[in-house]
Motif scaffolding. Structure first.
Motif, PDB file in Angstrom:
ATOM      1  N   LYS A   1      -3.961  16.555  -5.346  1.00  0.00           N
ATOM      2  CA  LYS A   1      -3.637  17.638  -6.280  1.00  0.00           C
ATOM      3  C   LYS A   1      -3.652  18.992  -5.588  1.00  0.00           C
ATOM      4  CE  LYS A   1      -5.216  15.348 -10.472  1.00  0.00           C
ATOM      5  NZ  LYS A   1      -6.220  15.324 -11.532  1.00  0.00           N
ATOM      6  N   LEU A   2      -4.563  19.162  -4.633  1.00  0.00           N
ATOM      7  CA  LEU A   2      -4.648  20.443  -3.929  1.00  0.00           C
ATOM      8  C   LEU A   2      -3.580  20.596  -2.848  1.00  0.00           C
ATOM      9  CD1 LEU A   2      -8.520  20.653  -3.469  1.00  0.00           C
ATOM     10  CD2 LEU A   2      -7.103  21.985  -5.041  1.00  0.00           C
ATOM     11  N   HIS A   3      -3.319  19.501  -2.107  1.00  0.00           N
ATOM     12  CA  HIS A   3      -2.407  19.568  -0.964  1.00  0.00           C
ATOM     13  C   HIS A   3      -1.509  18.336  -0.913  1.00  0.00           C
ATOM     14  CE1 HIS A   3      -4.815  22.867   0.593  1.00  0.00           C
ATOM     15  NE2 HIS A   3      -5.897  22.129   0.423  1.00  0.00           N
ATOM     16  N   PRO A   4      -0.506  18.234  -1.781  1.00  0.00           N
ATOM     17  CA  PRO A   4       0.344  17.040  -1.776  1.00  0.00           C
ATOM     18  C   PRO A   4       1.134  16.862  -0.484  1.00  0.00           C
ATOM     19  CG  PRO A   4       1.136  18.664  -3.371  1.00  0.00           C
ATOM     20  CD  PRO A   4      -0.157  19.163  -2.840  1.00  0.00           C
TER      21      PRO A   4
ATOM     22  N   GLY B   1       0.837  -1.190   0.000  1.00  0.00           N
ATOM     23  CA  GLY B   1       0.000   0.000   0.000  1.00  0.00           C
ATOM     24  C   GLY B   1       0.863   1.228   0.000  1.00  0.00           C
ATOM     25  N   SER B   2       1.575   1.437  -1.056  1.00  0.00           N
ATOM     26  CA  SER B   2       2.538   2.528  -1.140  1.00  0.00           C
ATOM     27  C   SER B   2       1.839   3.884  -1.073  1.00  0.00           C
ATOM     28  CB  SER B   2       3.314   2.424  -2.444  1.00  0.00           C
ATOM     29  OG  SER B   2       2.444   2.677  -3.541  1.00  0.00           O
ATOM     30  N   TYR B   3       2.650   4.899  -0.883  1.00  0.00           N
ATOM     31  CA  TYR B   3       2.132   6.263  -0.841  1.00  0.00           C
ATOM     32  C   TYR B   3       1.444   6.611  -2.153  1.00  0.00           C
ATOM     33  CZ  TYR B   3       2.026  11.303  -0.947  1.00  0.00           C
ATOM     34  OH  TYR B   3       1.607  12.592  -1.078  1.00  0.00           O
ATOM     35  N   GLN B   4       1.999   6.136  -3.263  1.00  0.00           N
ATOM     36  CA  GLN B   4       1.397   6.443  -4.556  1.00  0.00           C
ATOM     37  C   GLN B   4      -0.025   5.882  -4.654  1.00  0.00           C
ATOM     38  OE1 GLN B   4       2.543   8.595  -6.698  1.00  0.00           O
ATOM     39  NE2 GLN B   4       4.266   8.890  -5.311  1.00  0.00           N
ATOM     40  N   ARG B   5      -0.229   4.675  -4.147  1.00  0.00           N
ATOM     41  CA  ARG B   5      -1.583   4.099  -4.146  1.00  0.00           C
ATOM     42  C   ARG B   5      -2.503   4.912  -3.236  1.00  0.00           C
ATOM     43  NH1 ARG B   5      -0.977  -2.452  -4.063  1.00  0.00           N
ATOM     44  NH2 ARG B   5      -0.103  -2.635  -6.141  1.00  0.00           N
TER      45      ARG B   5
ATOM     46  N   ALA C   1      -2.194   8.060  -2.442  1.00  0.00           N
ATOM     47  CA  ALA C   1      -2.454   9.339  -3.101  1.00  0.00           C
ATOM     48  C   ALA C   1      -3.442   9.184  -4.254  1.00  0.00           C
ATOM     49  CB  ALA C   1      -1.147   9.947  -3.603  1.00  0.00           C
ATOM     50  N   SER C   2      -3.362   8.063  -4.962  1.00  0.00           N
ATOM     51  CA  SER C   2      -4.291   7.869  -6.075  1.00  0.00           C
ATOM     52  C   SER C   2      -5.726   7.676  -5.588  1.00  0.00           C
ATOM     53  CB  SER C   2      -3.858   6.688  -6.941  1.00  0.00           C
ATOM     54  OG  SER C   2      -4.060   5.471  -6.263  1.00  0.00           O
ATOM     55  N   CYS C   3      -5.882   7.172  -4.365  1.00  0.00           N
ATOM     56  CA  CYS C   3      -7.229   7.029  -3.799  1.00  0.00           C
ATOM     57  C   CYS C   3      -7.833   8.394  -3.476  1.00  0.00           C
ATOM     58  CB  CYS C   3      -7.197   6.175  -2.532  1.00  0.00           C
ATOM     59  SG  CYS C   3      -6.829   4.453  -2.844  1.00  0.00           S
ATOM     60  N   TYR C   4      -6.989   9.327  -3.137  1.00  0.00           N
ATOM     61  CA  TYR C   4      -7.443  10.670  -2.773  1.00  0.00           C
ATOM     62  C   TYR C   4      -6.853  11.685  -3.755  1.00  0.00           C
ATOM     63  CZ  TYR C   4      -8.593   8.073   1.381  1.00  0.00           C
ATOM     64  OH  TYR C   4      -9.091   7.137   2.239  1.00  0.00           O
TER      65      TYR C   4
ATOM     66  N   MET D   1       0.247  17.823   2.562  1.00  0.00           N
ATOM     67  CA  MET D   1      -0.656  17.377   3.619  1.00  0.00           C
ATOM     68  C   MET D   1      -1.060  15.914   3.394  1.00  0.00           C
ATOM     69  SD  MET D   1      -4.178  19.083   5.011  1.00  0.00           S
ATOM     70  CE  MET D   1      -3.378  20.638   5.325  1.00  0.00           C
ATOM     71  N   THR D   2      -1.221  15.518   2.144  1.00  0.00           N
ATOM     72  CA  THR D   2      -1.551  14.132   1.843  1.00  0.00           C
ATOM     73  C   THR D   2      -0.440  13.215   2.325  1.00  0.00           C
ATOM     74  OG1 THR D   2      -2.749  14.878  -0.119  1.00  0.00           O
ATOM     75  CG2 THR D   2      -2.244  12.534   0.018  1.00  0.00           C
ATOM     76  N   ARG D   3       0.799  13.613   2.100  1.00  0.00           N
ATOM     77  CA  ARG D   3       1.934  12.817   2.563  1.00  0.00           C
ATOM     78  C   ARG D   3       1.948  12.729   4.087  1.00  0.00           C
ATOM     79  NH1 ARG D   3       5.489   9.119   0.473  1.00  0.00           N
ATOM     80  NH2 ARG D   3       6.963   8.715   2.114  1.00  0.00           N
ATOM     81  N   SER D   4       1.661  13.836   4.739  1.00  0.00           N
ATOM     82  CA  SER D   4       1.630  13.861   6.205  1.00  0.00           C
ATOM     83  C   SER D   4       0.528  12.946   6.736  1.00  0.00           C
ATOM     84  CB  SER D   4       1.400  15.299   6.685  1.00  0.00           C
ATOM     85  OG  SER D   4       1.218  15.326   8.068  1.00  0.00           O
ATOM     86  N   ILE D   5      -0.623  12.978   6.124  1.00  0.00           N
ATOM     87  CA  ILE D   5      -1.736  12.111   6.541  1.00  0.00           C
ATOM     88  C   ILE D   5      -1.357  10.649   6.350  1.00  0.00           C
ATOM     89  CG2 ILE D   5      -4.086  11.398   5.963  1.00  0.00           C
ATOM     90  CD1 ILE D   5      -4.638  14.388   5.346  1.00  0.00           C
ATOM     91  N   TYR D   6      -0.728  10.333   5.227  1.00  0.00           N
ATOM     92  CA  TYR D   6      -0.302   8.952   4.964  1.00  0.00           C
ATOM     93  C   TYR D   6       0.701   8.491   6.028  1.00  0.00           C
ATOM     94  CZ  TYR D   6       2.187   5.050   2.817  1.00  0.00           C
ATOM     95  OH  TYR D   6       2.775   3.831   2.594  1.00  0.00           O
ATOM     96  N   ASP D   7       1.677   9.348   6.330  1.00  0.00           N
ATOM     97  CA  ASP D   7       2.684   8.986   7.346  1.00  0.00           C
ATOM     98  C   ASP D   7       2.035   8.777   8.716  1.00  0.00           C
ATOM     99  OD1 ASP D   7       4.649   9.124   5.421  1.00  0.00           O
ATOM    100  OD2 ASP D   7       5.248  11.181   5.930  1.00  0.00           O
ATOM    101  N   GLN D   8       1.095   9.643   9.070  1.00  0.00           N
ATOM    102  CA  GLN D   8       0.400   9.493  10.345  1.00  0.00           C
ATOM    103  C   GLN D   8      -0.421   8.209  10.369  1.00  0.00           C
ATOM    104  OE1 GLN D   8      -1.949  12.949  11.192  1.00  0.00           O
ATOM    105  NE2 GLN D   8      -0.196  14.325  11.109  1.00  0.00           N
ATOM    106  N   PHE D   9      -1.078   7.921   9.246  1.00  0.00           N
ATOM    107  CA  PHE D   9      -1.883   6.701   9.158  1.00  0.00           C
ATOM    108  C   PHE D   9      -1.021   5.458   9.379  1.00  0.00           C
ATOM    109  CE2 PHE D   9      -3.384   3.232   6.366  1.00  0.00           C
ATOM    110  CZ  PHE D   9      -4.545   2.908   7.055  1.00  0.00           C
ATOM    111  N   VAL D  10       0.101   5.397   8.693  1.00  0.00           N
ATOM    112  CA  VAL D  10       0.991   4.231   8.817  1.00  0.00           C
ATOM    113  C   VAL D  10       1.528   4.126  10.237  1.00  0.00           C
ATOM    114  CG1 VAL D  10       3.202   3.270   8.063  1.00  0.00           C
ATOM    115  CG2 VAL D  10       1.586   4.126   6.381  1.00  0.00           C
TER     116      VAL D  10
END
Length: 154
Positions: A46-49, A32-36, A38-41, A51-60
């Motif tokens: 596109k608006l907040h890359p 479940g890579s970051y790219q996957r 990000a593609s879900c959201y 923040m998306t990375r931060s959310i992914y890191d927090q989730f993991v």
């Protein structure tokens, strides 16, 4: 000794479970890579890359933080969920009967819900079909009126 010839005790259920959870988490994070993620959201990405990375890191990190300690204690990381309640008790002792007794009521309830939703959608579709037919009849009437006025004009 509990382990046998080597003097090392055999790993307990909790240790084996912890190892399985660790392996699962490693494979989950890898698959479940970051790219996957990000593609879900995609729109949000596109608006907040950043923040998306931060959310992914927090989730993991929260996933690992919640699963690893529970696994170390020999508990299911799904504490409170259907799976953990079911694994802890087997009323009849026969897995097939236990699964059936637990799943049949759930599946019947879900089937009832799906039938209700289907009836609602069918009713909605019926109303839309009636309105489409009424619109087509109105278009046909207007076309006839146009043709009649066109002939009268000529």
């Amino acid at each position: 000794a509990a382990g046998g010839d080597g003097g090392c005790p055999a790993p307990g259920r909790a240790q084996i479970f912890a190892a399985v959870v660790d392996t699962f988490l490693e494979k989950l994070v890898a698959a479940g890579s970051y790219q996957r993620f990000a593609s879900c959201y995609r729109c949000f990405y596109k608006l907040h890359p950043e923040m998306t990375r931060s959310i992914y890191d927090q989730f993991v990190s929260q996933l690992q933080a919640s699963c690893v300690p529970a696994a170390a204690r020999g508990e299911s990381p799904l504490a409170g969920g259907f799976t953990s309640r079911f694994v802890r008790r087997r009323p009849s002792g026969v897995p097939e009967e236990d699964v059936r007794s637990a799943m049949v009521p759930y599946l019947l309830k879900h089937r009832s819900y799906l039938r209700k939703v289907l009836k609602e959608k069918e009713e909605e579709n019926r109303k839309v079909a009636e309105s489409v037919l009424a619109g087509r009849r109105r278009i046909a009437e207007l076309q006839q009126l146009i043709q009649a006025r066109k002939r009268a004009w000529q």
